[in-house]
Design a protein around this motif. Structure first.
Motif, PDB file in Angstrom:
ATOM      1  N   ILE A   1       3.410   7.497  -0.326  1.00 41.50           N
ATOM      2  CA  ILE A   1       4.261   6.297  -0.287  1.00 41.50           C
ATOM      3  C   ILE A   1       3.476   5.158   0.353  1.00 41.50           C
ATOM      4  O   ILE A   1       2.923   5.300   1.442  1.00 41.50           O
ATOM      5  CB  ILE A   1       5.561   6.564   0.507  1.00 41.50           C
ATOM      6  N   ALA A   2       3.416   4.011  -0.311  1.00 41.73           N
ATOM      7  CA  ALA A   2       2.658   2.855   0.177  1.00 41.73           C
ATOM      8  C   ALA A   2       3.198   2.385   1.522  1.00 41.73           C
ATOM      9  O   ALA A   2       4.411   2.408   1.771  1.00 41.73           O
ATOM     10  CB  ALA A   2       2.709   1.723  -0.840  1.00 41.73           C
ATOM     11  N   GLU A   3       2.290   1.939   2.375  1.00 38.68           N
ATOM     12  CA  GLU A   3       2.672   1.523   3.732  1.00 38.68           C
ATOM     13  C   GLU A   3       3.723   0.424   3.723  1.00 38.68           C
ATOM     14  O   GLU A   3       4.640   0.424   4.556  1.00 38.68           O
ATOM     15  CB  GLU A   3       1.417   1.051   4.486  1.00 38.68           C
ATOM     16  N   GLN A   4       3.615  -0.531   2.782  1.00 42.89           N
ATOM     17  CA  GLN A   4       4.576  -1.650   2.763  1.00 42.89           C
ATOM     18  C   GLN A   4       5.980  -1.222   2.337  1.00 42.89           C
ATOM     19  O   GLN A   4       6.936  -1.986   2.467  1.00 42.89           O
ATOM     20  CB  GLN A   4       4.065  -2.766   1.846  1.00 42.89           C
ATOM     21  N   LYS A   5       6.099   0.005   1.831  1.00 44.61           N
ATOM     22  CA  LYS A   5       7.416   0.523   1.434  1.00 44.61           C
ATOM     23  C   LYS A   5       8.066   1.357   2.527  1.00 44.61           C
ATOM     24  O   LYS A   5       9.206   1.815   2.357  1.00 44.61           O
ATOM     25  CB  LYS A   5       7.288   1.352   0.168  1.00 44.61           C
ATOM     26  N   ILE A   6       7.363   1.556   3.632  1.00 50.22           N
ATOM     27  CA  ILE A   6       7.903   2.342   4.749  1.00 50.22           C
ATOM     28  C   ILE A   6       8.309   1.371   5.857  1.00 50.22           C
ATOM     29  O   ILE A   6       7.485   0.657   6.433  1.00 50.22           O
ATOM     30  CB  ILE A   6       6.864   3.326   5.285  1.00 50.22           C
ATOM     31  N   ILE A   7       9.602   1.302   6.141  1.00 52.03           N
ATOM     32  CA  ILE A   7      10.141   0.344   7.120  1.00 52.03           C
ATOM     33  C   ILE A   7      10.711   1.090   8.322  1.00 52.03           C
ATOM     34  O   ILE A   7      11.611   1.923   8.179  1.00 52.03           O
ATOM     35  CB  ILE A   7      11.246  -0.535   6.493  1.00 52.03           C
ATOM     36  N   ARG A   8      10.191   0.778   9.493  1.00 53.04           N
ATOM     37  CA  ARG A   8      10.753   1.341  10.730  1.00 53.04           C
ATOM     38  C   ARG A   8      11.675   0.313  11.378  1.00 53.04           C
ATOM     39  O   ARG A   8      11.317  -0.841  11.533  1.00 53.04           O
ATOM     40  CB  ARG A   8       9.636   1.714  11.707  1.00 53.04           C
ATOM     41  N   VAL A   9      12.870   0.738  11.769  1.00 56.89           N
ATOM     42  CA  VAL A   9      13.854  -0.161  12.377  1.00 56.89           C
ATOM     43  C   VAL A   9      13.450  -0.468  13.818  1.00 56.89           C
ATOM     44  O   VAL A   9      13.072   0.443  14.546  1.00 56.89           O
ATOM     45  CB  VAL A   9      15.249   0.456  12.346  1.00 56.89           C
TER      46      VAL A   9
ATOM     47  N   PRO B   1      14.533   7.290  -7.029  1.00 55.43           N
ATOM     48  CA  PRO B   1      13.967   5.939  -7.157  1.00 55.43           C
ATOM     49  C   PRO B   1      14.157   5.143  -5.864  1.00 55.43           C
ATOM     50  O   PRO B   1      15.222   5.194  -5.245  1.00 55.43           O
ATOM     51  CB  PRO B   1      14.770   5.327  -8.306  1.00 55.43           C
ATOM     52  N   PHE B   2      13.141   4.415  -5.447  1.00 52.81           N
ATOM     53  CA  PHE B   2      13.277   3.597  -4.236  1.00 52.81           C
ATOM     54  C   PHE B   2      12.230   2.495  -4.215  1.00 52.81           C
ATOM     55  O   PHE B   2      11.150   2.624  -4.805  1.00 52.81           O
ATOM     56  CB  PHE B   2      13.155   4.455  -2.975  1.00 52.81           C
ATOM     57  N   ASP B   3      12.586   1.413  -3.539  1.00 49.58           N
ATOM     58  CA  ASP B   3      11.638   0.340  -3.246  1.00 49.58           C
ATOM     59  C   ASP B   3      11.159   0.424  -1.801  1.00 49.58           C
ATOM     60  O   ASP B   3      10.053  -0.001  -1.479  1.00 49.58           O
ATOM     61  CB  ASP B   3      12.287  -1.026  -3.491  1.00 49.58           C
ATOM     62  N   TYR B   4      12.038   0.967  -0.933  1.00 50.27           N
ATOM     63  CA  TYR B   4      11.713   1.129   0.480  1.00 50.27           C
ATOM     64  C   TYR B   4      12.311   2.430   1.000  1.00 50.27           C
ATOM     65  O   TYR B   4      13.371   2.864   0.526  1.00 50.27           O
ATOM     66  CB  TYR B   4      12.282  -0.020   1.322  1.00 50.27           C
ATOM     67  N   VAL B   5      11.643   3.002   2.000  1.00 53.03           N
ATOM     68  CA  VAL B   5      12.235   4.079   2.789  1.00 53.03           C
ATOM     69  C   VAL B   5      12.460   3.515   4.189  1.00 53.03           C
ATOM     70  O   VAL B   5      11.518   3.036   4.837  1.00 53.03           O
ATOM     71  CB  VAL B   5      11.319   5.319   2.873  1.00 53.03           C
ATOM     72  N   ILE B   6      13.697   3.518   4.637  1.00 52.84           N
ATOM     73  CA  ILE B   6      14.054   2.972   5.945  1.00 52.84           C
ATOM     74  C   ILE B   6      14.133   4.115   6.947  1.00 52.84           C
ATOM     75  O   ILE B   6      14.980   5.008   6.812  1.00 52.84           O
ATOM     76  CB  ILE B   6      15.405   2.229   5.902  1.00 52.84           C
ATOM     77  N   ILE B   7      13.271   4.112   7.959  1.00 50.69           N
ATOM     78  CA  ILE B   7      13.269   5.159   8.981  1.00 50.69           C
ATOM     79  C   ILE B   7      14.240   4.761  10.086  1.00 50.69           C
ATOM     80  O   ILE B   7      13.982   3.839  10.861  1.00 50.69           O
ATOM     81  CB  ILE B   7      11.861   5.378   9.551  1.00 50.69           C
ATOM     82  N   ALA B   8      15.360   5.457  10.163  1.00 53.40           N
ATOM     83  CA  ALA B   8      16.409   5.152  11.145  1.00 53.40           C
ATOM     84  C   ALA B   8      16.413   6.237  12.214  1.00 53.40           C
ATOM     85  O   ALA B   8      17.304   7.087  12.277  1.00 53.40           O
ATOM     86  CB  ALA B   8      17.765   5.055  10.458  1.00 53.40           C
ATOM     87  N   ILE B   9      15.386   6.230  13.049  1.00 51.67           N
ATOM     88  CA  ILE B   9      15.222   7.231  14.103  1.00 51.67           C
ATOM     89  C   ILE B   9      14.938   6.514  15.416  1.00 51.67           C
ATOM     90  O   ILE B   9      14.016   5.698  15.508  1.00 51.67           O
ATOM     91  CB  ILE B   9      14.069   8.204  13.759  1.00 51.67           C
ATOM     92  N   GLN B  10      15.733   6.798  16.464  1.00 51.64           N
ATOM     93  CA  GLN B  10      15.599   6.110  17.742  1.00 51.64           C
ATOM     94  C   GLN B  10      14.302   6.454  18.458  1.00 51.64           C
ATOM     95  O   GLN B  10      13.652   5.590  19.033  1.00 51.64           O
ATOM     96  CB  GLN B  10      16.784   6.452  18.646  1.00 51.64           C
TER      97      GLN B  10
END
Length: 389
Positions: free
Chosen positions: A381-389, A355-364
């Motif tokens: 996965i919906a675009e608004q749920k994919i977060i790039r740091v 289960p998730f609301d967001y996937v956080i991409i933690a890649i430099q």
């Protein structure tokens, strides 16, 4: 010398279990050379003799002092109650365990020149075995900031001025004088959940609303630093507090024409406040900051990436409890070397099983991060749920 047409300054003193110091505090207010003042003591449900001390002074100085008795509701609410009773055009705040020099109000008001706010330095008195005294100053040069260009220069550095961390304008309420009509709405809307940094949540939004600001190097407010303050007692809740503070400031900064500079400063400030209780941890992860501005508190997230950035964000999440971490993903989690996490290590293709609301991409590496984002999108996965740091 005080002018006959000088405006009234209401001095508000929130007090909670301050019997040890409040007498000295009140005495310093009574001795002010600037006479057009009123003193409002707000006893915030003290369990000691604070209320009795306040009442004794009220009886002795009835034309000068009024006392508000309140159930314990915190310093922000206590200040607001004082402001609602105040009749002065200007407000000054003094903490009950501090004191001010006899010409503090006079010298501040003389420099103020009808400004919306004046901010001075502060004399910090460390109590206990490591007793010491030093003056802390605004990081931005003293002077008047009235034109649009001058205020822009101030806003660009007001929250973060230089490394190691230095405020451009000191964040305290107690070393300033404010115009009441401008300040009261910020007190009314202040988040009562913030107990450490509650001054910050009011001071910087106020600065953005002010049209004329004065900074001075006067250092006549004496602040006692000791272990009895609320921020020390409630340290276990510090990280939840930081999340509320961030969201408050972000909401104000997002609406400002100086947004980009302010948000950048806010990110630096969050790194400071989150890690100020653990300097070693701060030094090891301060290159990376969890995207608090993009992710709602208590969301369910999957952290993608087990490298240096992923480890930094994982540690921040564990310390803050800002979000609920469902899993930690990577292309090959078995080769990551991570062994201490308390969440499932999963392959990237297993993400949809959790289960998730967001996937956080933690890649430099930006190219790899972009590639991962496309792969996640291809998984549905919906675009608004994919977060790039």
């Amino acid at each position: 010398m005080e002018r006959k047409d000088s405006s009234k300054v209401s001095i508000i003193v929130p007090a909670y279990n301050a019997e040890r110091y409040i007498g000295e505090c009140i005495d310093s207010l009574i001795r002010q050379t600037y006479k057009n003042i009123e003193i409002i003591l707000v006893d915030d449900g003290s369990m000691d003799a604070t209320g009795a001390v306040c009442e004794e002074y009220r009886q002795r100085y009835q034309s000068l002092i009024q006392v508000i008795d309140s159930e314990h509701c915190g310093v922000t609410s206590a200040r607001l109650k004082g402001a609602r009773k105040a009749v002065g055009e200007y407000l000054a705040f003094v903490d009950a365990d501090d004191w001010i020099e006899k010409d503090y109000i006079a010298s501040m008001f003389l420099c103020m020149g009808g400004a919306d706010m004046i901010a001075a330095g502060i004399s910090r008195e460390q109590m206990g075995e490591d007793e010491s005294v030093f003056c802390e100053y605004n990081g931005i040069a003293s002077g008047m900031y009235a034109s649009e260009g001058e205020r822009k220069k101030l806003y660009e550095k007001m929250l973060y001025c230089a490394s190691p961390y230095q405020f451009g304008v000191l964040p305290y309420l107690c070393n300033k004088i404010f115009r009441k009509a401008l300040m009261q709405p910020f007190l009314e809307s202040a988040d009562r959940q913030i107990f450490d940094g509650e001054d910050v949540a009011v001071v910087y939004p106020y600065l953005l609303a002010a049209e004329k600001i004065v900074l001075t190097d006067d250092c006549k407010y004496h602040y006692r630093n000791h272990g009895d303050s609320a921020s020390f007692r409630d340290s276990a809740k510090a990280y939840r507090n930081a999340s509320c503070l961030y969201q408050t400031l972000y909401a104000y900064f997002e609406e400002s024409e100086h947004r980009d500079s302010l948000i950048r400063q806010l990110d630096y400030y969050m790194r400071r406040i989150i890690w100020k209780r653990d300097p070693a941890a701060y030094l090891s992860v301060n290159s990376f900051l969890f995207p608090f501005d993009k992710v709602k508190a208590e969301s369910r997230i999957i952290l993608y990436g087990m490298g240096k950035m992923g480890a930094a964000l994982y540690y921040q999440l564990k310390q803050t409890n800002y979000c609920r971490l469902s899993a930690w993903a990577d292309r090959n989690p078995r080769k990551s070397g991570r062994k201490t996490a308390s969440v499932p290590y999963i392959f990237s293709w297993e993400i949809m099983d959790y289960p998730f609301d967001y996937v956080i991409i933690a890649i430099q590496n930006e190219m790899i991060a972009a590639k991962v984002a496309k792969e996640l999108s291809a998984m549905g996965i919906a675009e608004q749920k994919i977060i790039r740091v």
